[in-house]
Write a protein that holds these residues in place. Structure first.
Motif, mmCIF file in Angstrom:
data_model
loop_
_atom_site.group_PDB
_atom_site.id
_atom_site.type_symbol
_atom_site.label_atom_id
_atom_site.label_comp_id
_atom_site.label_asym_id
_atom_site.label_seq_id
_atom_site.Cartn_x
_atom_site.Cartn_y
_atom_site.Cartn_z
ATOM 1 N N GLN A 176 0.827 -1.213 0.000
ATOM 2 C CA GLN A 176 0.000 0.000 0.000
ATOM 3 C C GLN A 176 0.853 1.250 0.000
ATOM 4 O OE1 GLN A 176 -2.616 -0.299 3.383
ATOM 5 N NE2 GLN A 176 -4.332 -0.855 2.064
ATOM 6 N N GLN A 177 1.919 1.262 0.773
ATOM 7 C CA GLN A 177 2.809 2.411 0.826
ATOM 8 C C GLN A 177 3.487 2.641 -0.520
ATOM 9 O OE1 GLN A 177 6.009 1.963 3.600
ATOM 10 N NE2 GLN A 177 6.633 4.090 3.451
ATOM 11 N N ARG A 178 3.911 1.576 -1.179
ATOM 12 C CA ARG A 178 4.543 1.721 -2.495
ATOM 13 C C ARG A 178 3.558 2.225 -3.540
ATOM 14 N NH1 ARG A 178 8.491 -3.573 -2.673
ATOM 15 N NH2 ARG A 178 10.015 -2.737 -1.197
ATOM 16 N N ILE A 179 2.315 1.800 -3.454
ATOM 17 C CA ILE A 179 1.289 2.296 -4.384
ATOM 18 C C ILE A 179 1.055 3.779 -4.160
ATOM 19 C CG2 ILE A 179 -1.174 2.185 -4.936
ATOM 20 C CD1 ILE A 179 -0.974 -0.859 -4.488
ATOM 21 N N ARG A 180 0.946 4.186 -2.886
ATOM 22 C CA ARG A 180 0.770 5.618 -2.595
ATOM 23 C C ARG A 180 1.962 6.435 -3.058
ATOM 24 N NH1 ARG A 180 -1.464 3.680 2.429
ATOM 25 N NH2 ARG A 180 0.588 3.998 3.387
ATOM 26 N N GLN A 181 3.182 5.908 -2.890
ATOM 27 C CA GLN A 181 4.371 6.611 -3.348
ATOM 28 C C GLN A 181 4.365 6.757 -4.873
ATOM 29 O OE1 GLN A 181 7.620 4.316 -1.793
ATOM 30 N NE2 GLN A 181 7.738 5.526 0.093
ATOM 31 N N ARG A 182 3.969 5.711 -5.579
ATOM 32 C CA ARG A 182 3.906 5.763 -7.039
ATOM 33 C C ARG A 182 2.860 6.780 -7.502
ATOM 34 N NH1 ARG A 182 2.102 0.633 -8.741
ATOM 35 N NH2 ARG A 182 3.822 -0.154 -7.500
ATOM 36 N N MET A 183 1.712 6.805 -6.826
ATOM 37 C CA MET A 183 0.672 7.771 -7.196
ATOM 38 C C MET A 183 1.129 9.198 -6.922
ATOM 39 S SD MET A 183 -2.715 5.746 -5.852
ATOM 40 C CE MET A 183 -3.685 7.208 -5.792
#
Length: 107
Positions: free
Chosen positions: A70-77
């Protein structure tokens, strides 16, 4: 030096592995000791401790990995949004420009 658990899990370099092993060992201690204090059966308490280690370690592993994804997805967004912000800033595609234009027309 890296530490490999069971010969294949590199605890130092794999995300969440170190915390999972630490929480698993703590869960093992608590569950095994608790079962021993409740029943005074040594062999069964050791079995409970091993089961507690496996359950606690796997439970925290999945929880930690889920949060990491989830953290990596938020960082990518966020990275994509910052790139778009720099790209569209000052152009007719800028959402803030549209808001300020509509506010100017209202007043």
């Amino acid at each position: 030096q890296s530490f490999k658990l069971l010969g294949f899990l590199d605890v130092q370099n794999v995300p969440c592995a170190q915390d999972s092993v630490l929480y698993g060992s703590l869960g093992s201690l608590v569950m095994g000791l608790g079962h021993f204090l409740a029943t005074s059966r040594v062999r069964r308490s050791c079995d409970v401790a091993v089961g507690g280690f496996i359950c606690t370690m796997l439970g925290y592993w999945f929880y930690c990995r889920f949060n990491l994804v989830q953290q990596r997805i938020r960082q990518r967004m966020l990275k994509e949004a910052m790139k778009n912000r720099i790209l569209f800033e000052g152009s007719y595609l800028d959402p803030e420009m549209k808001q300020t234009d509509s506010e100017r027309s209202d007043s």
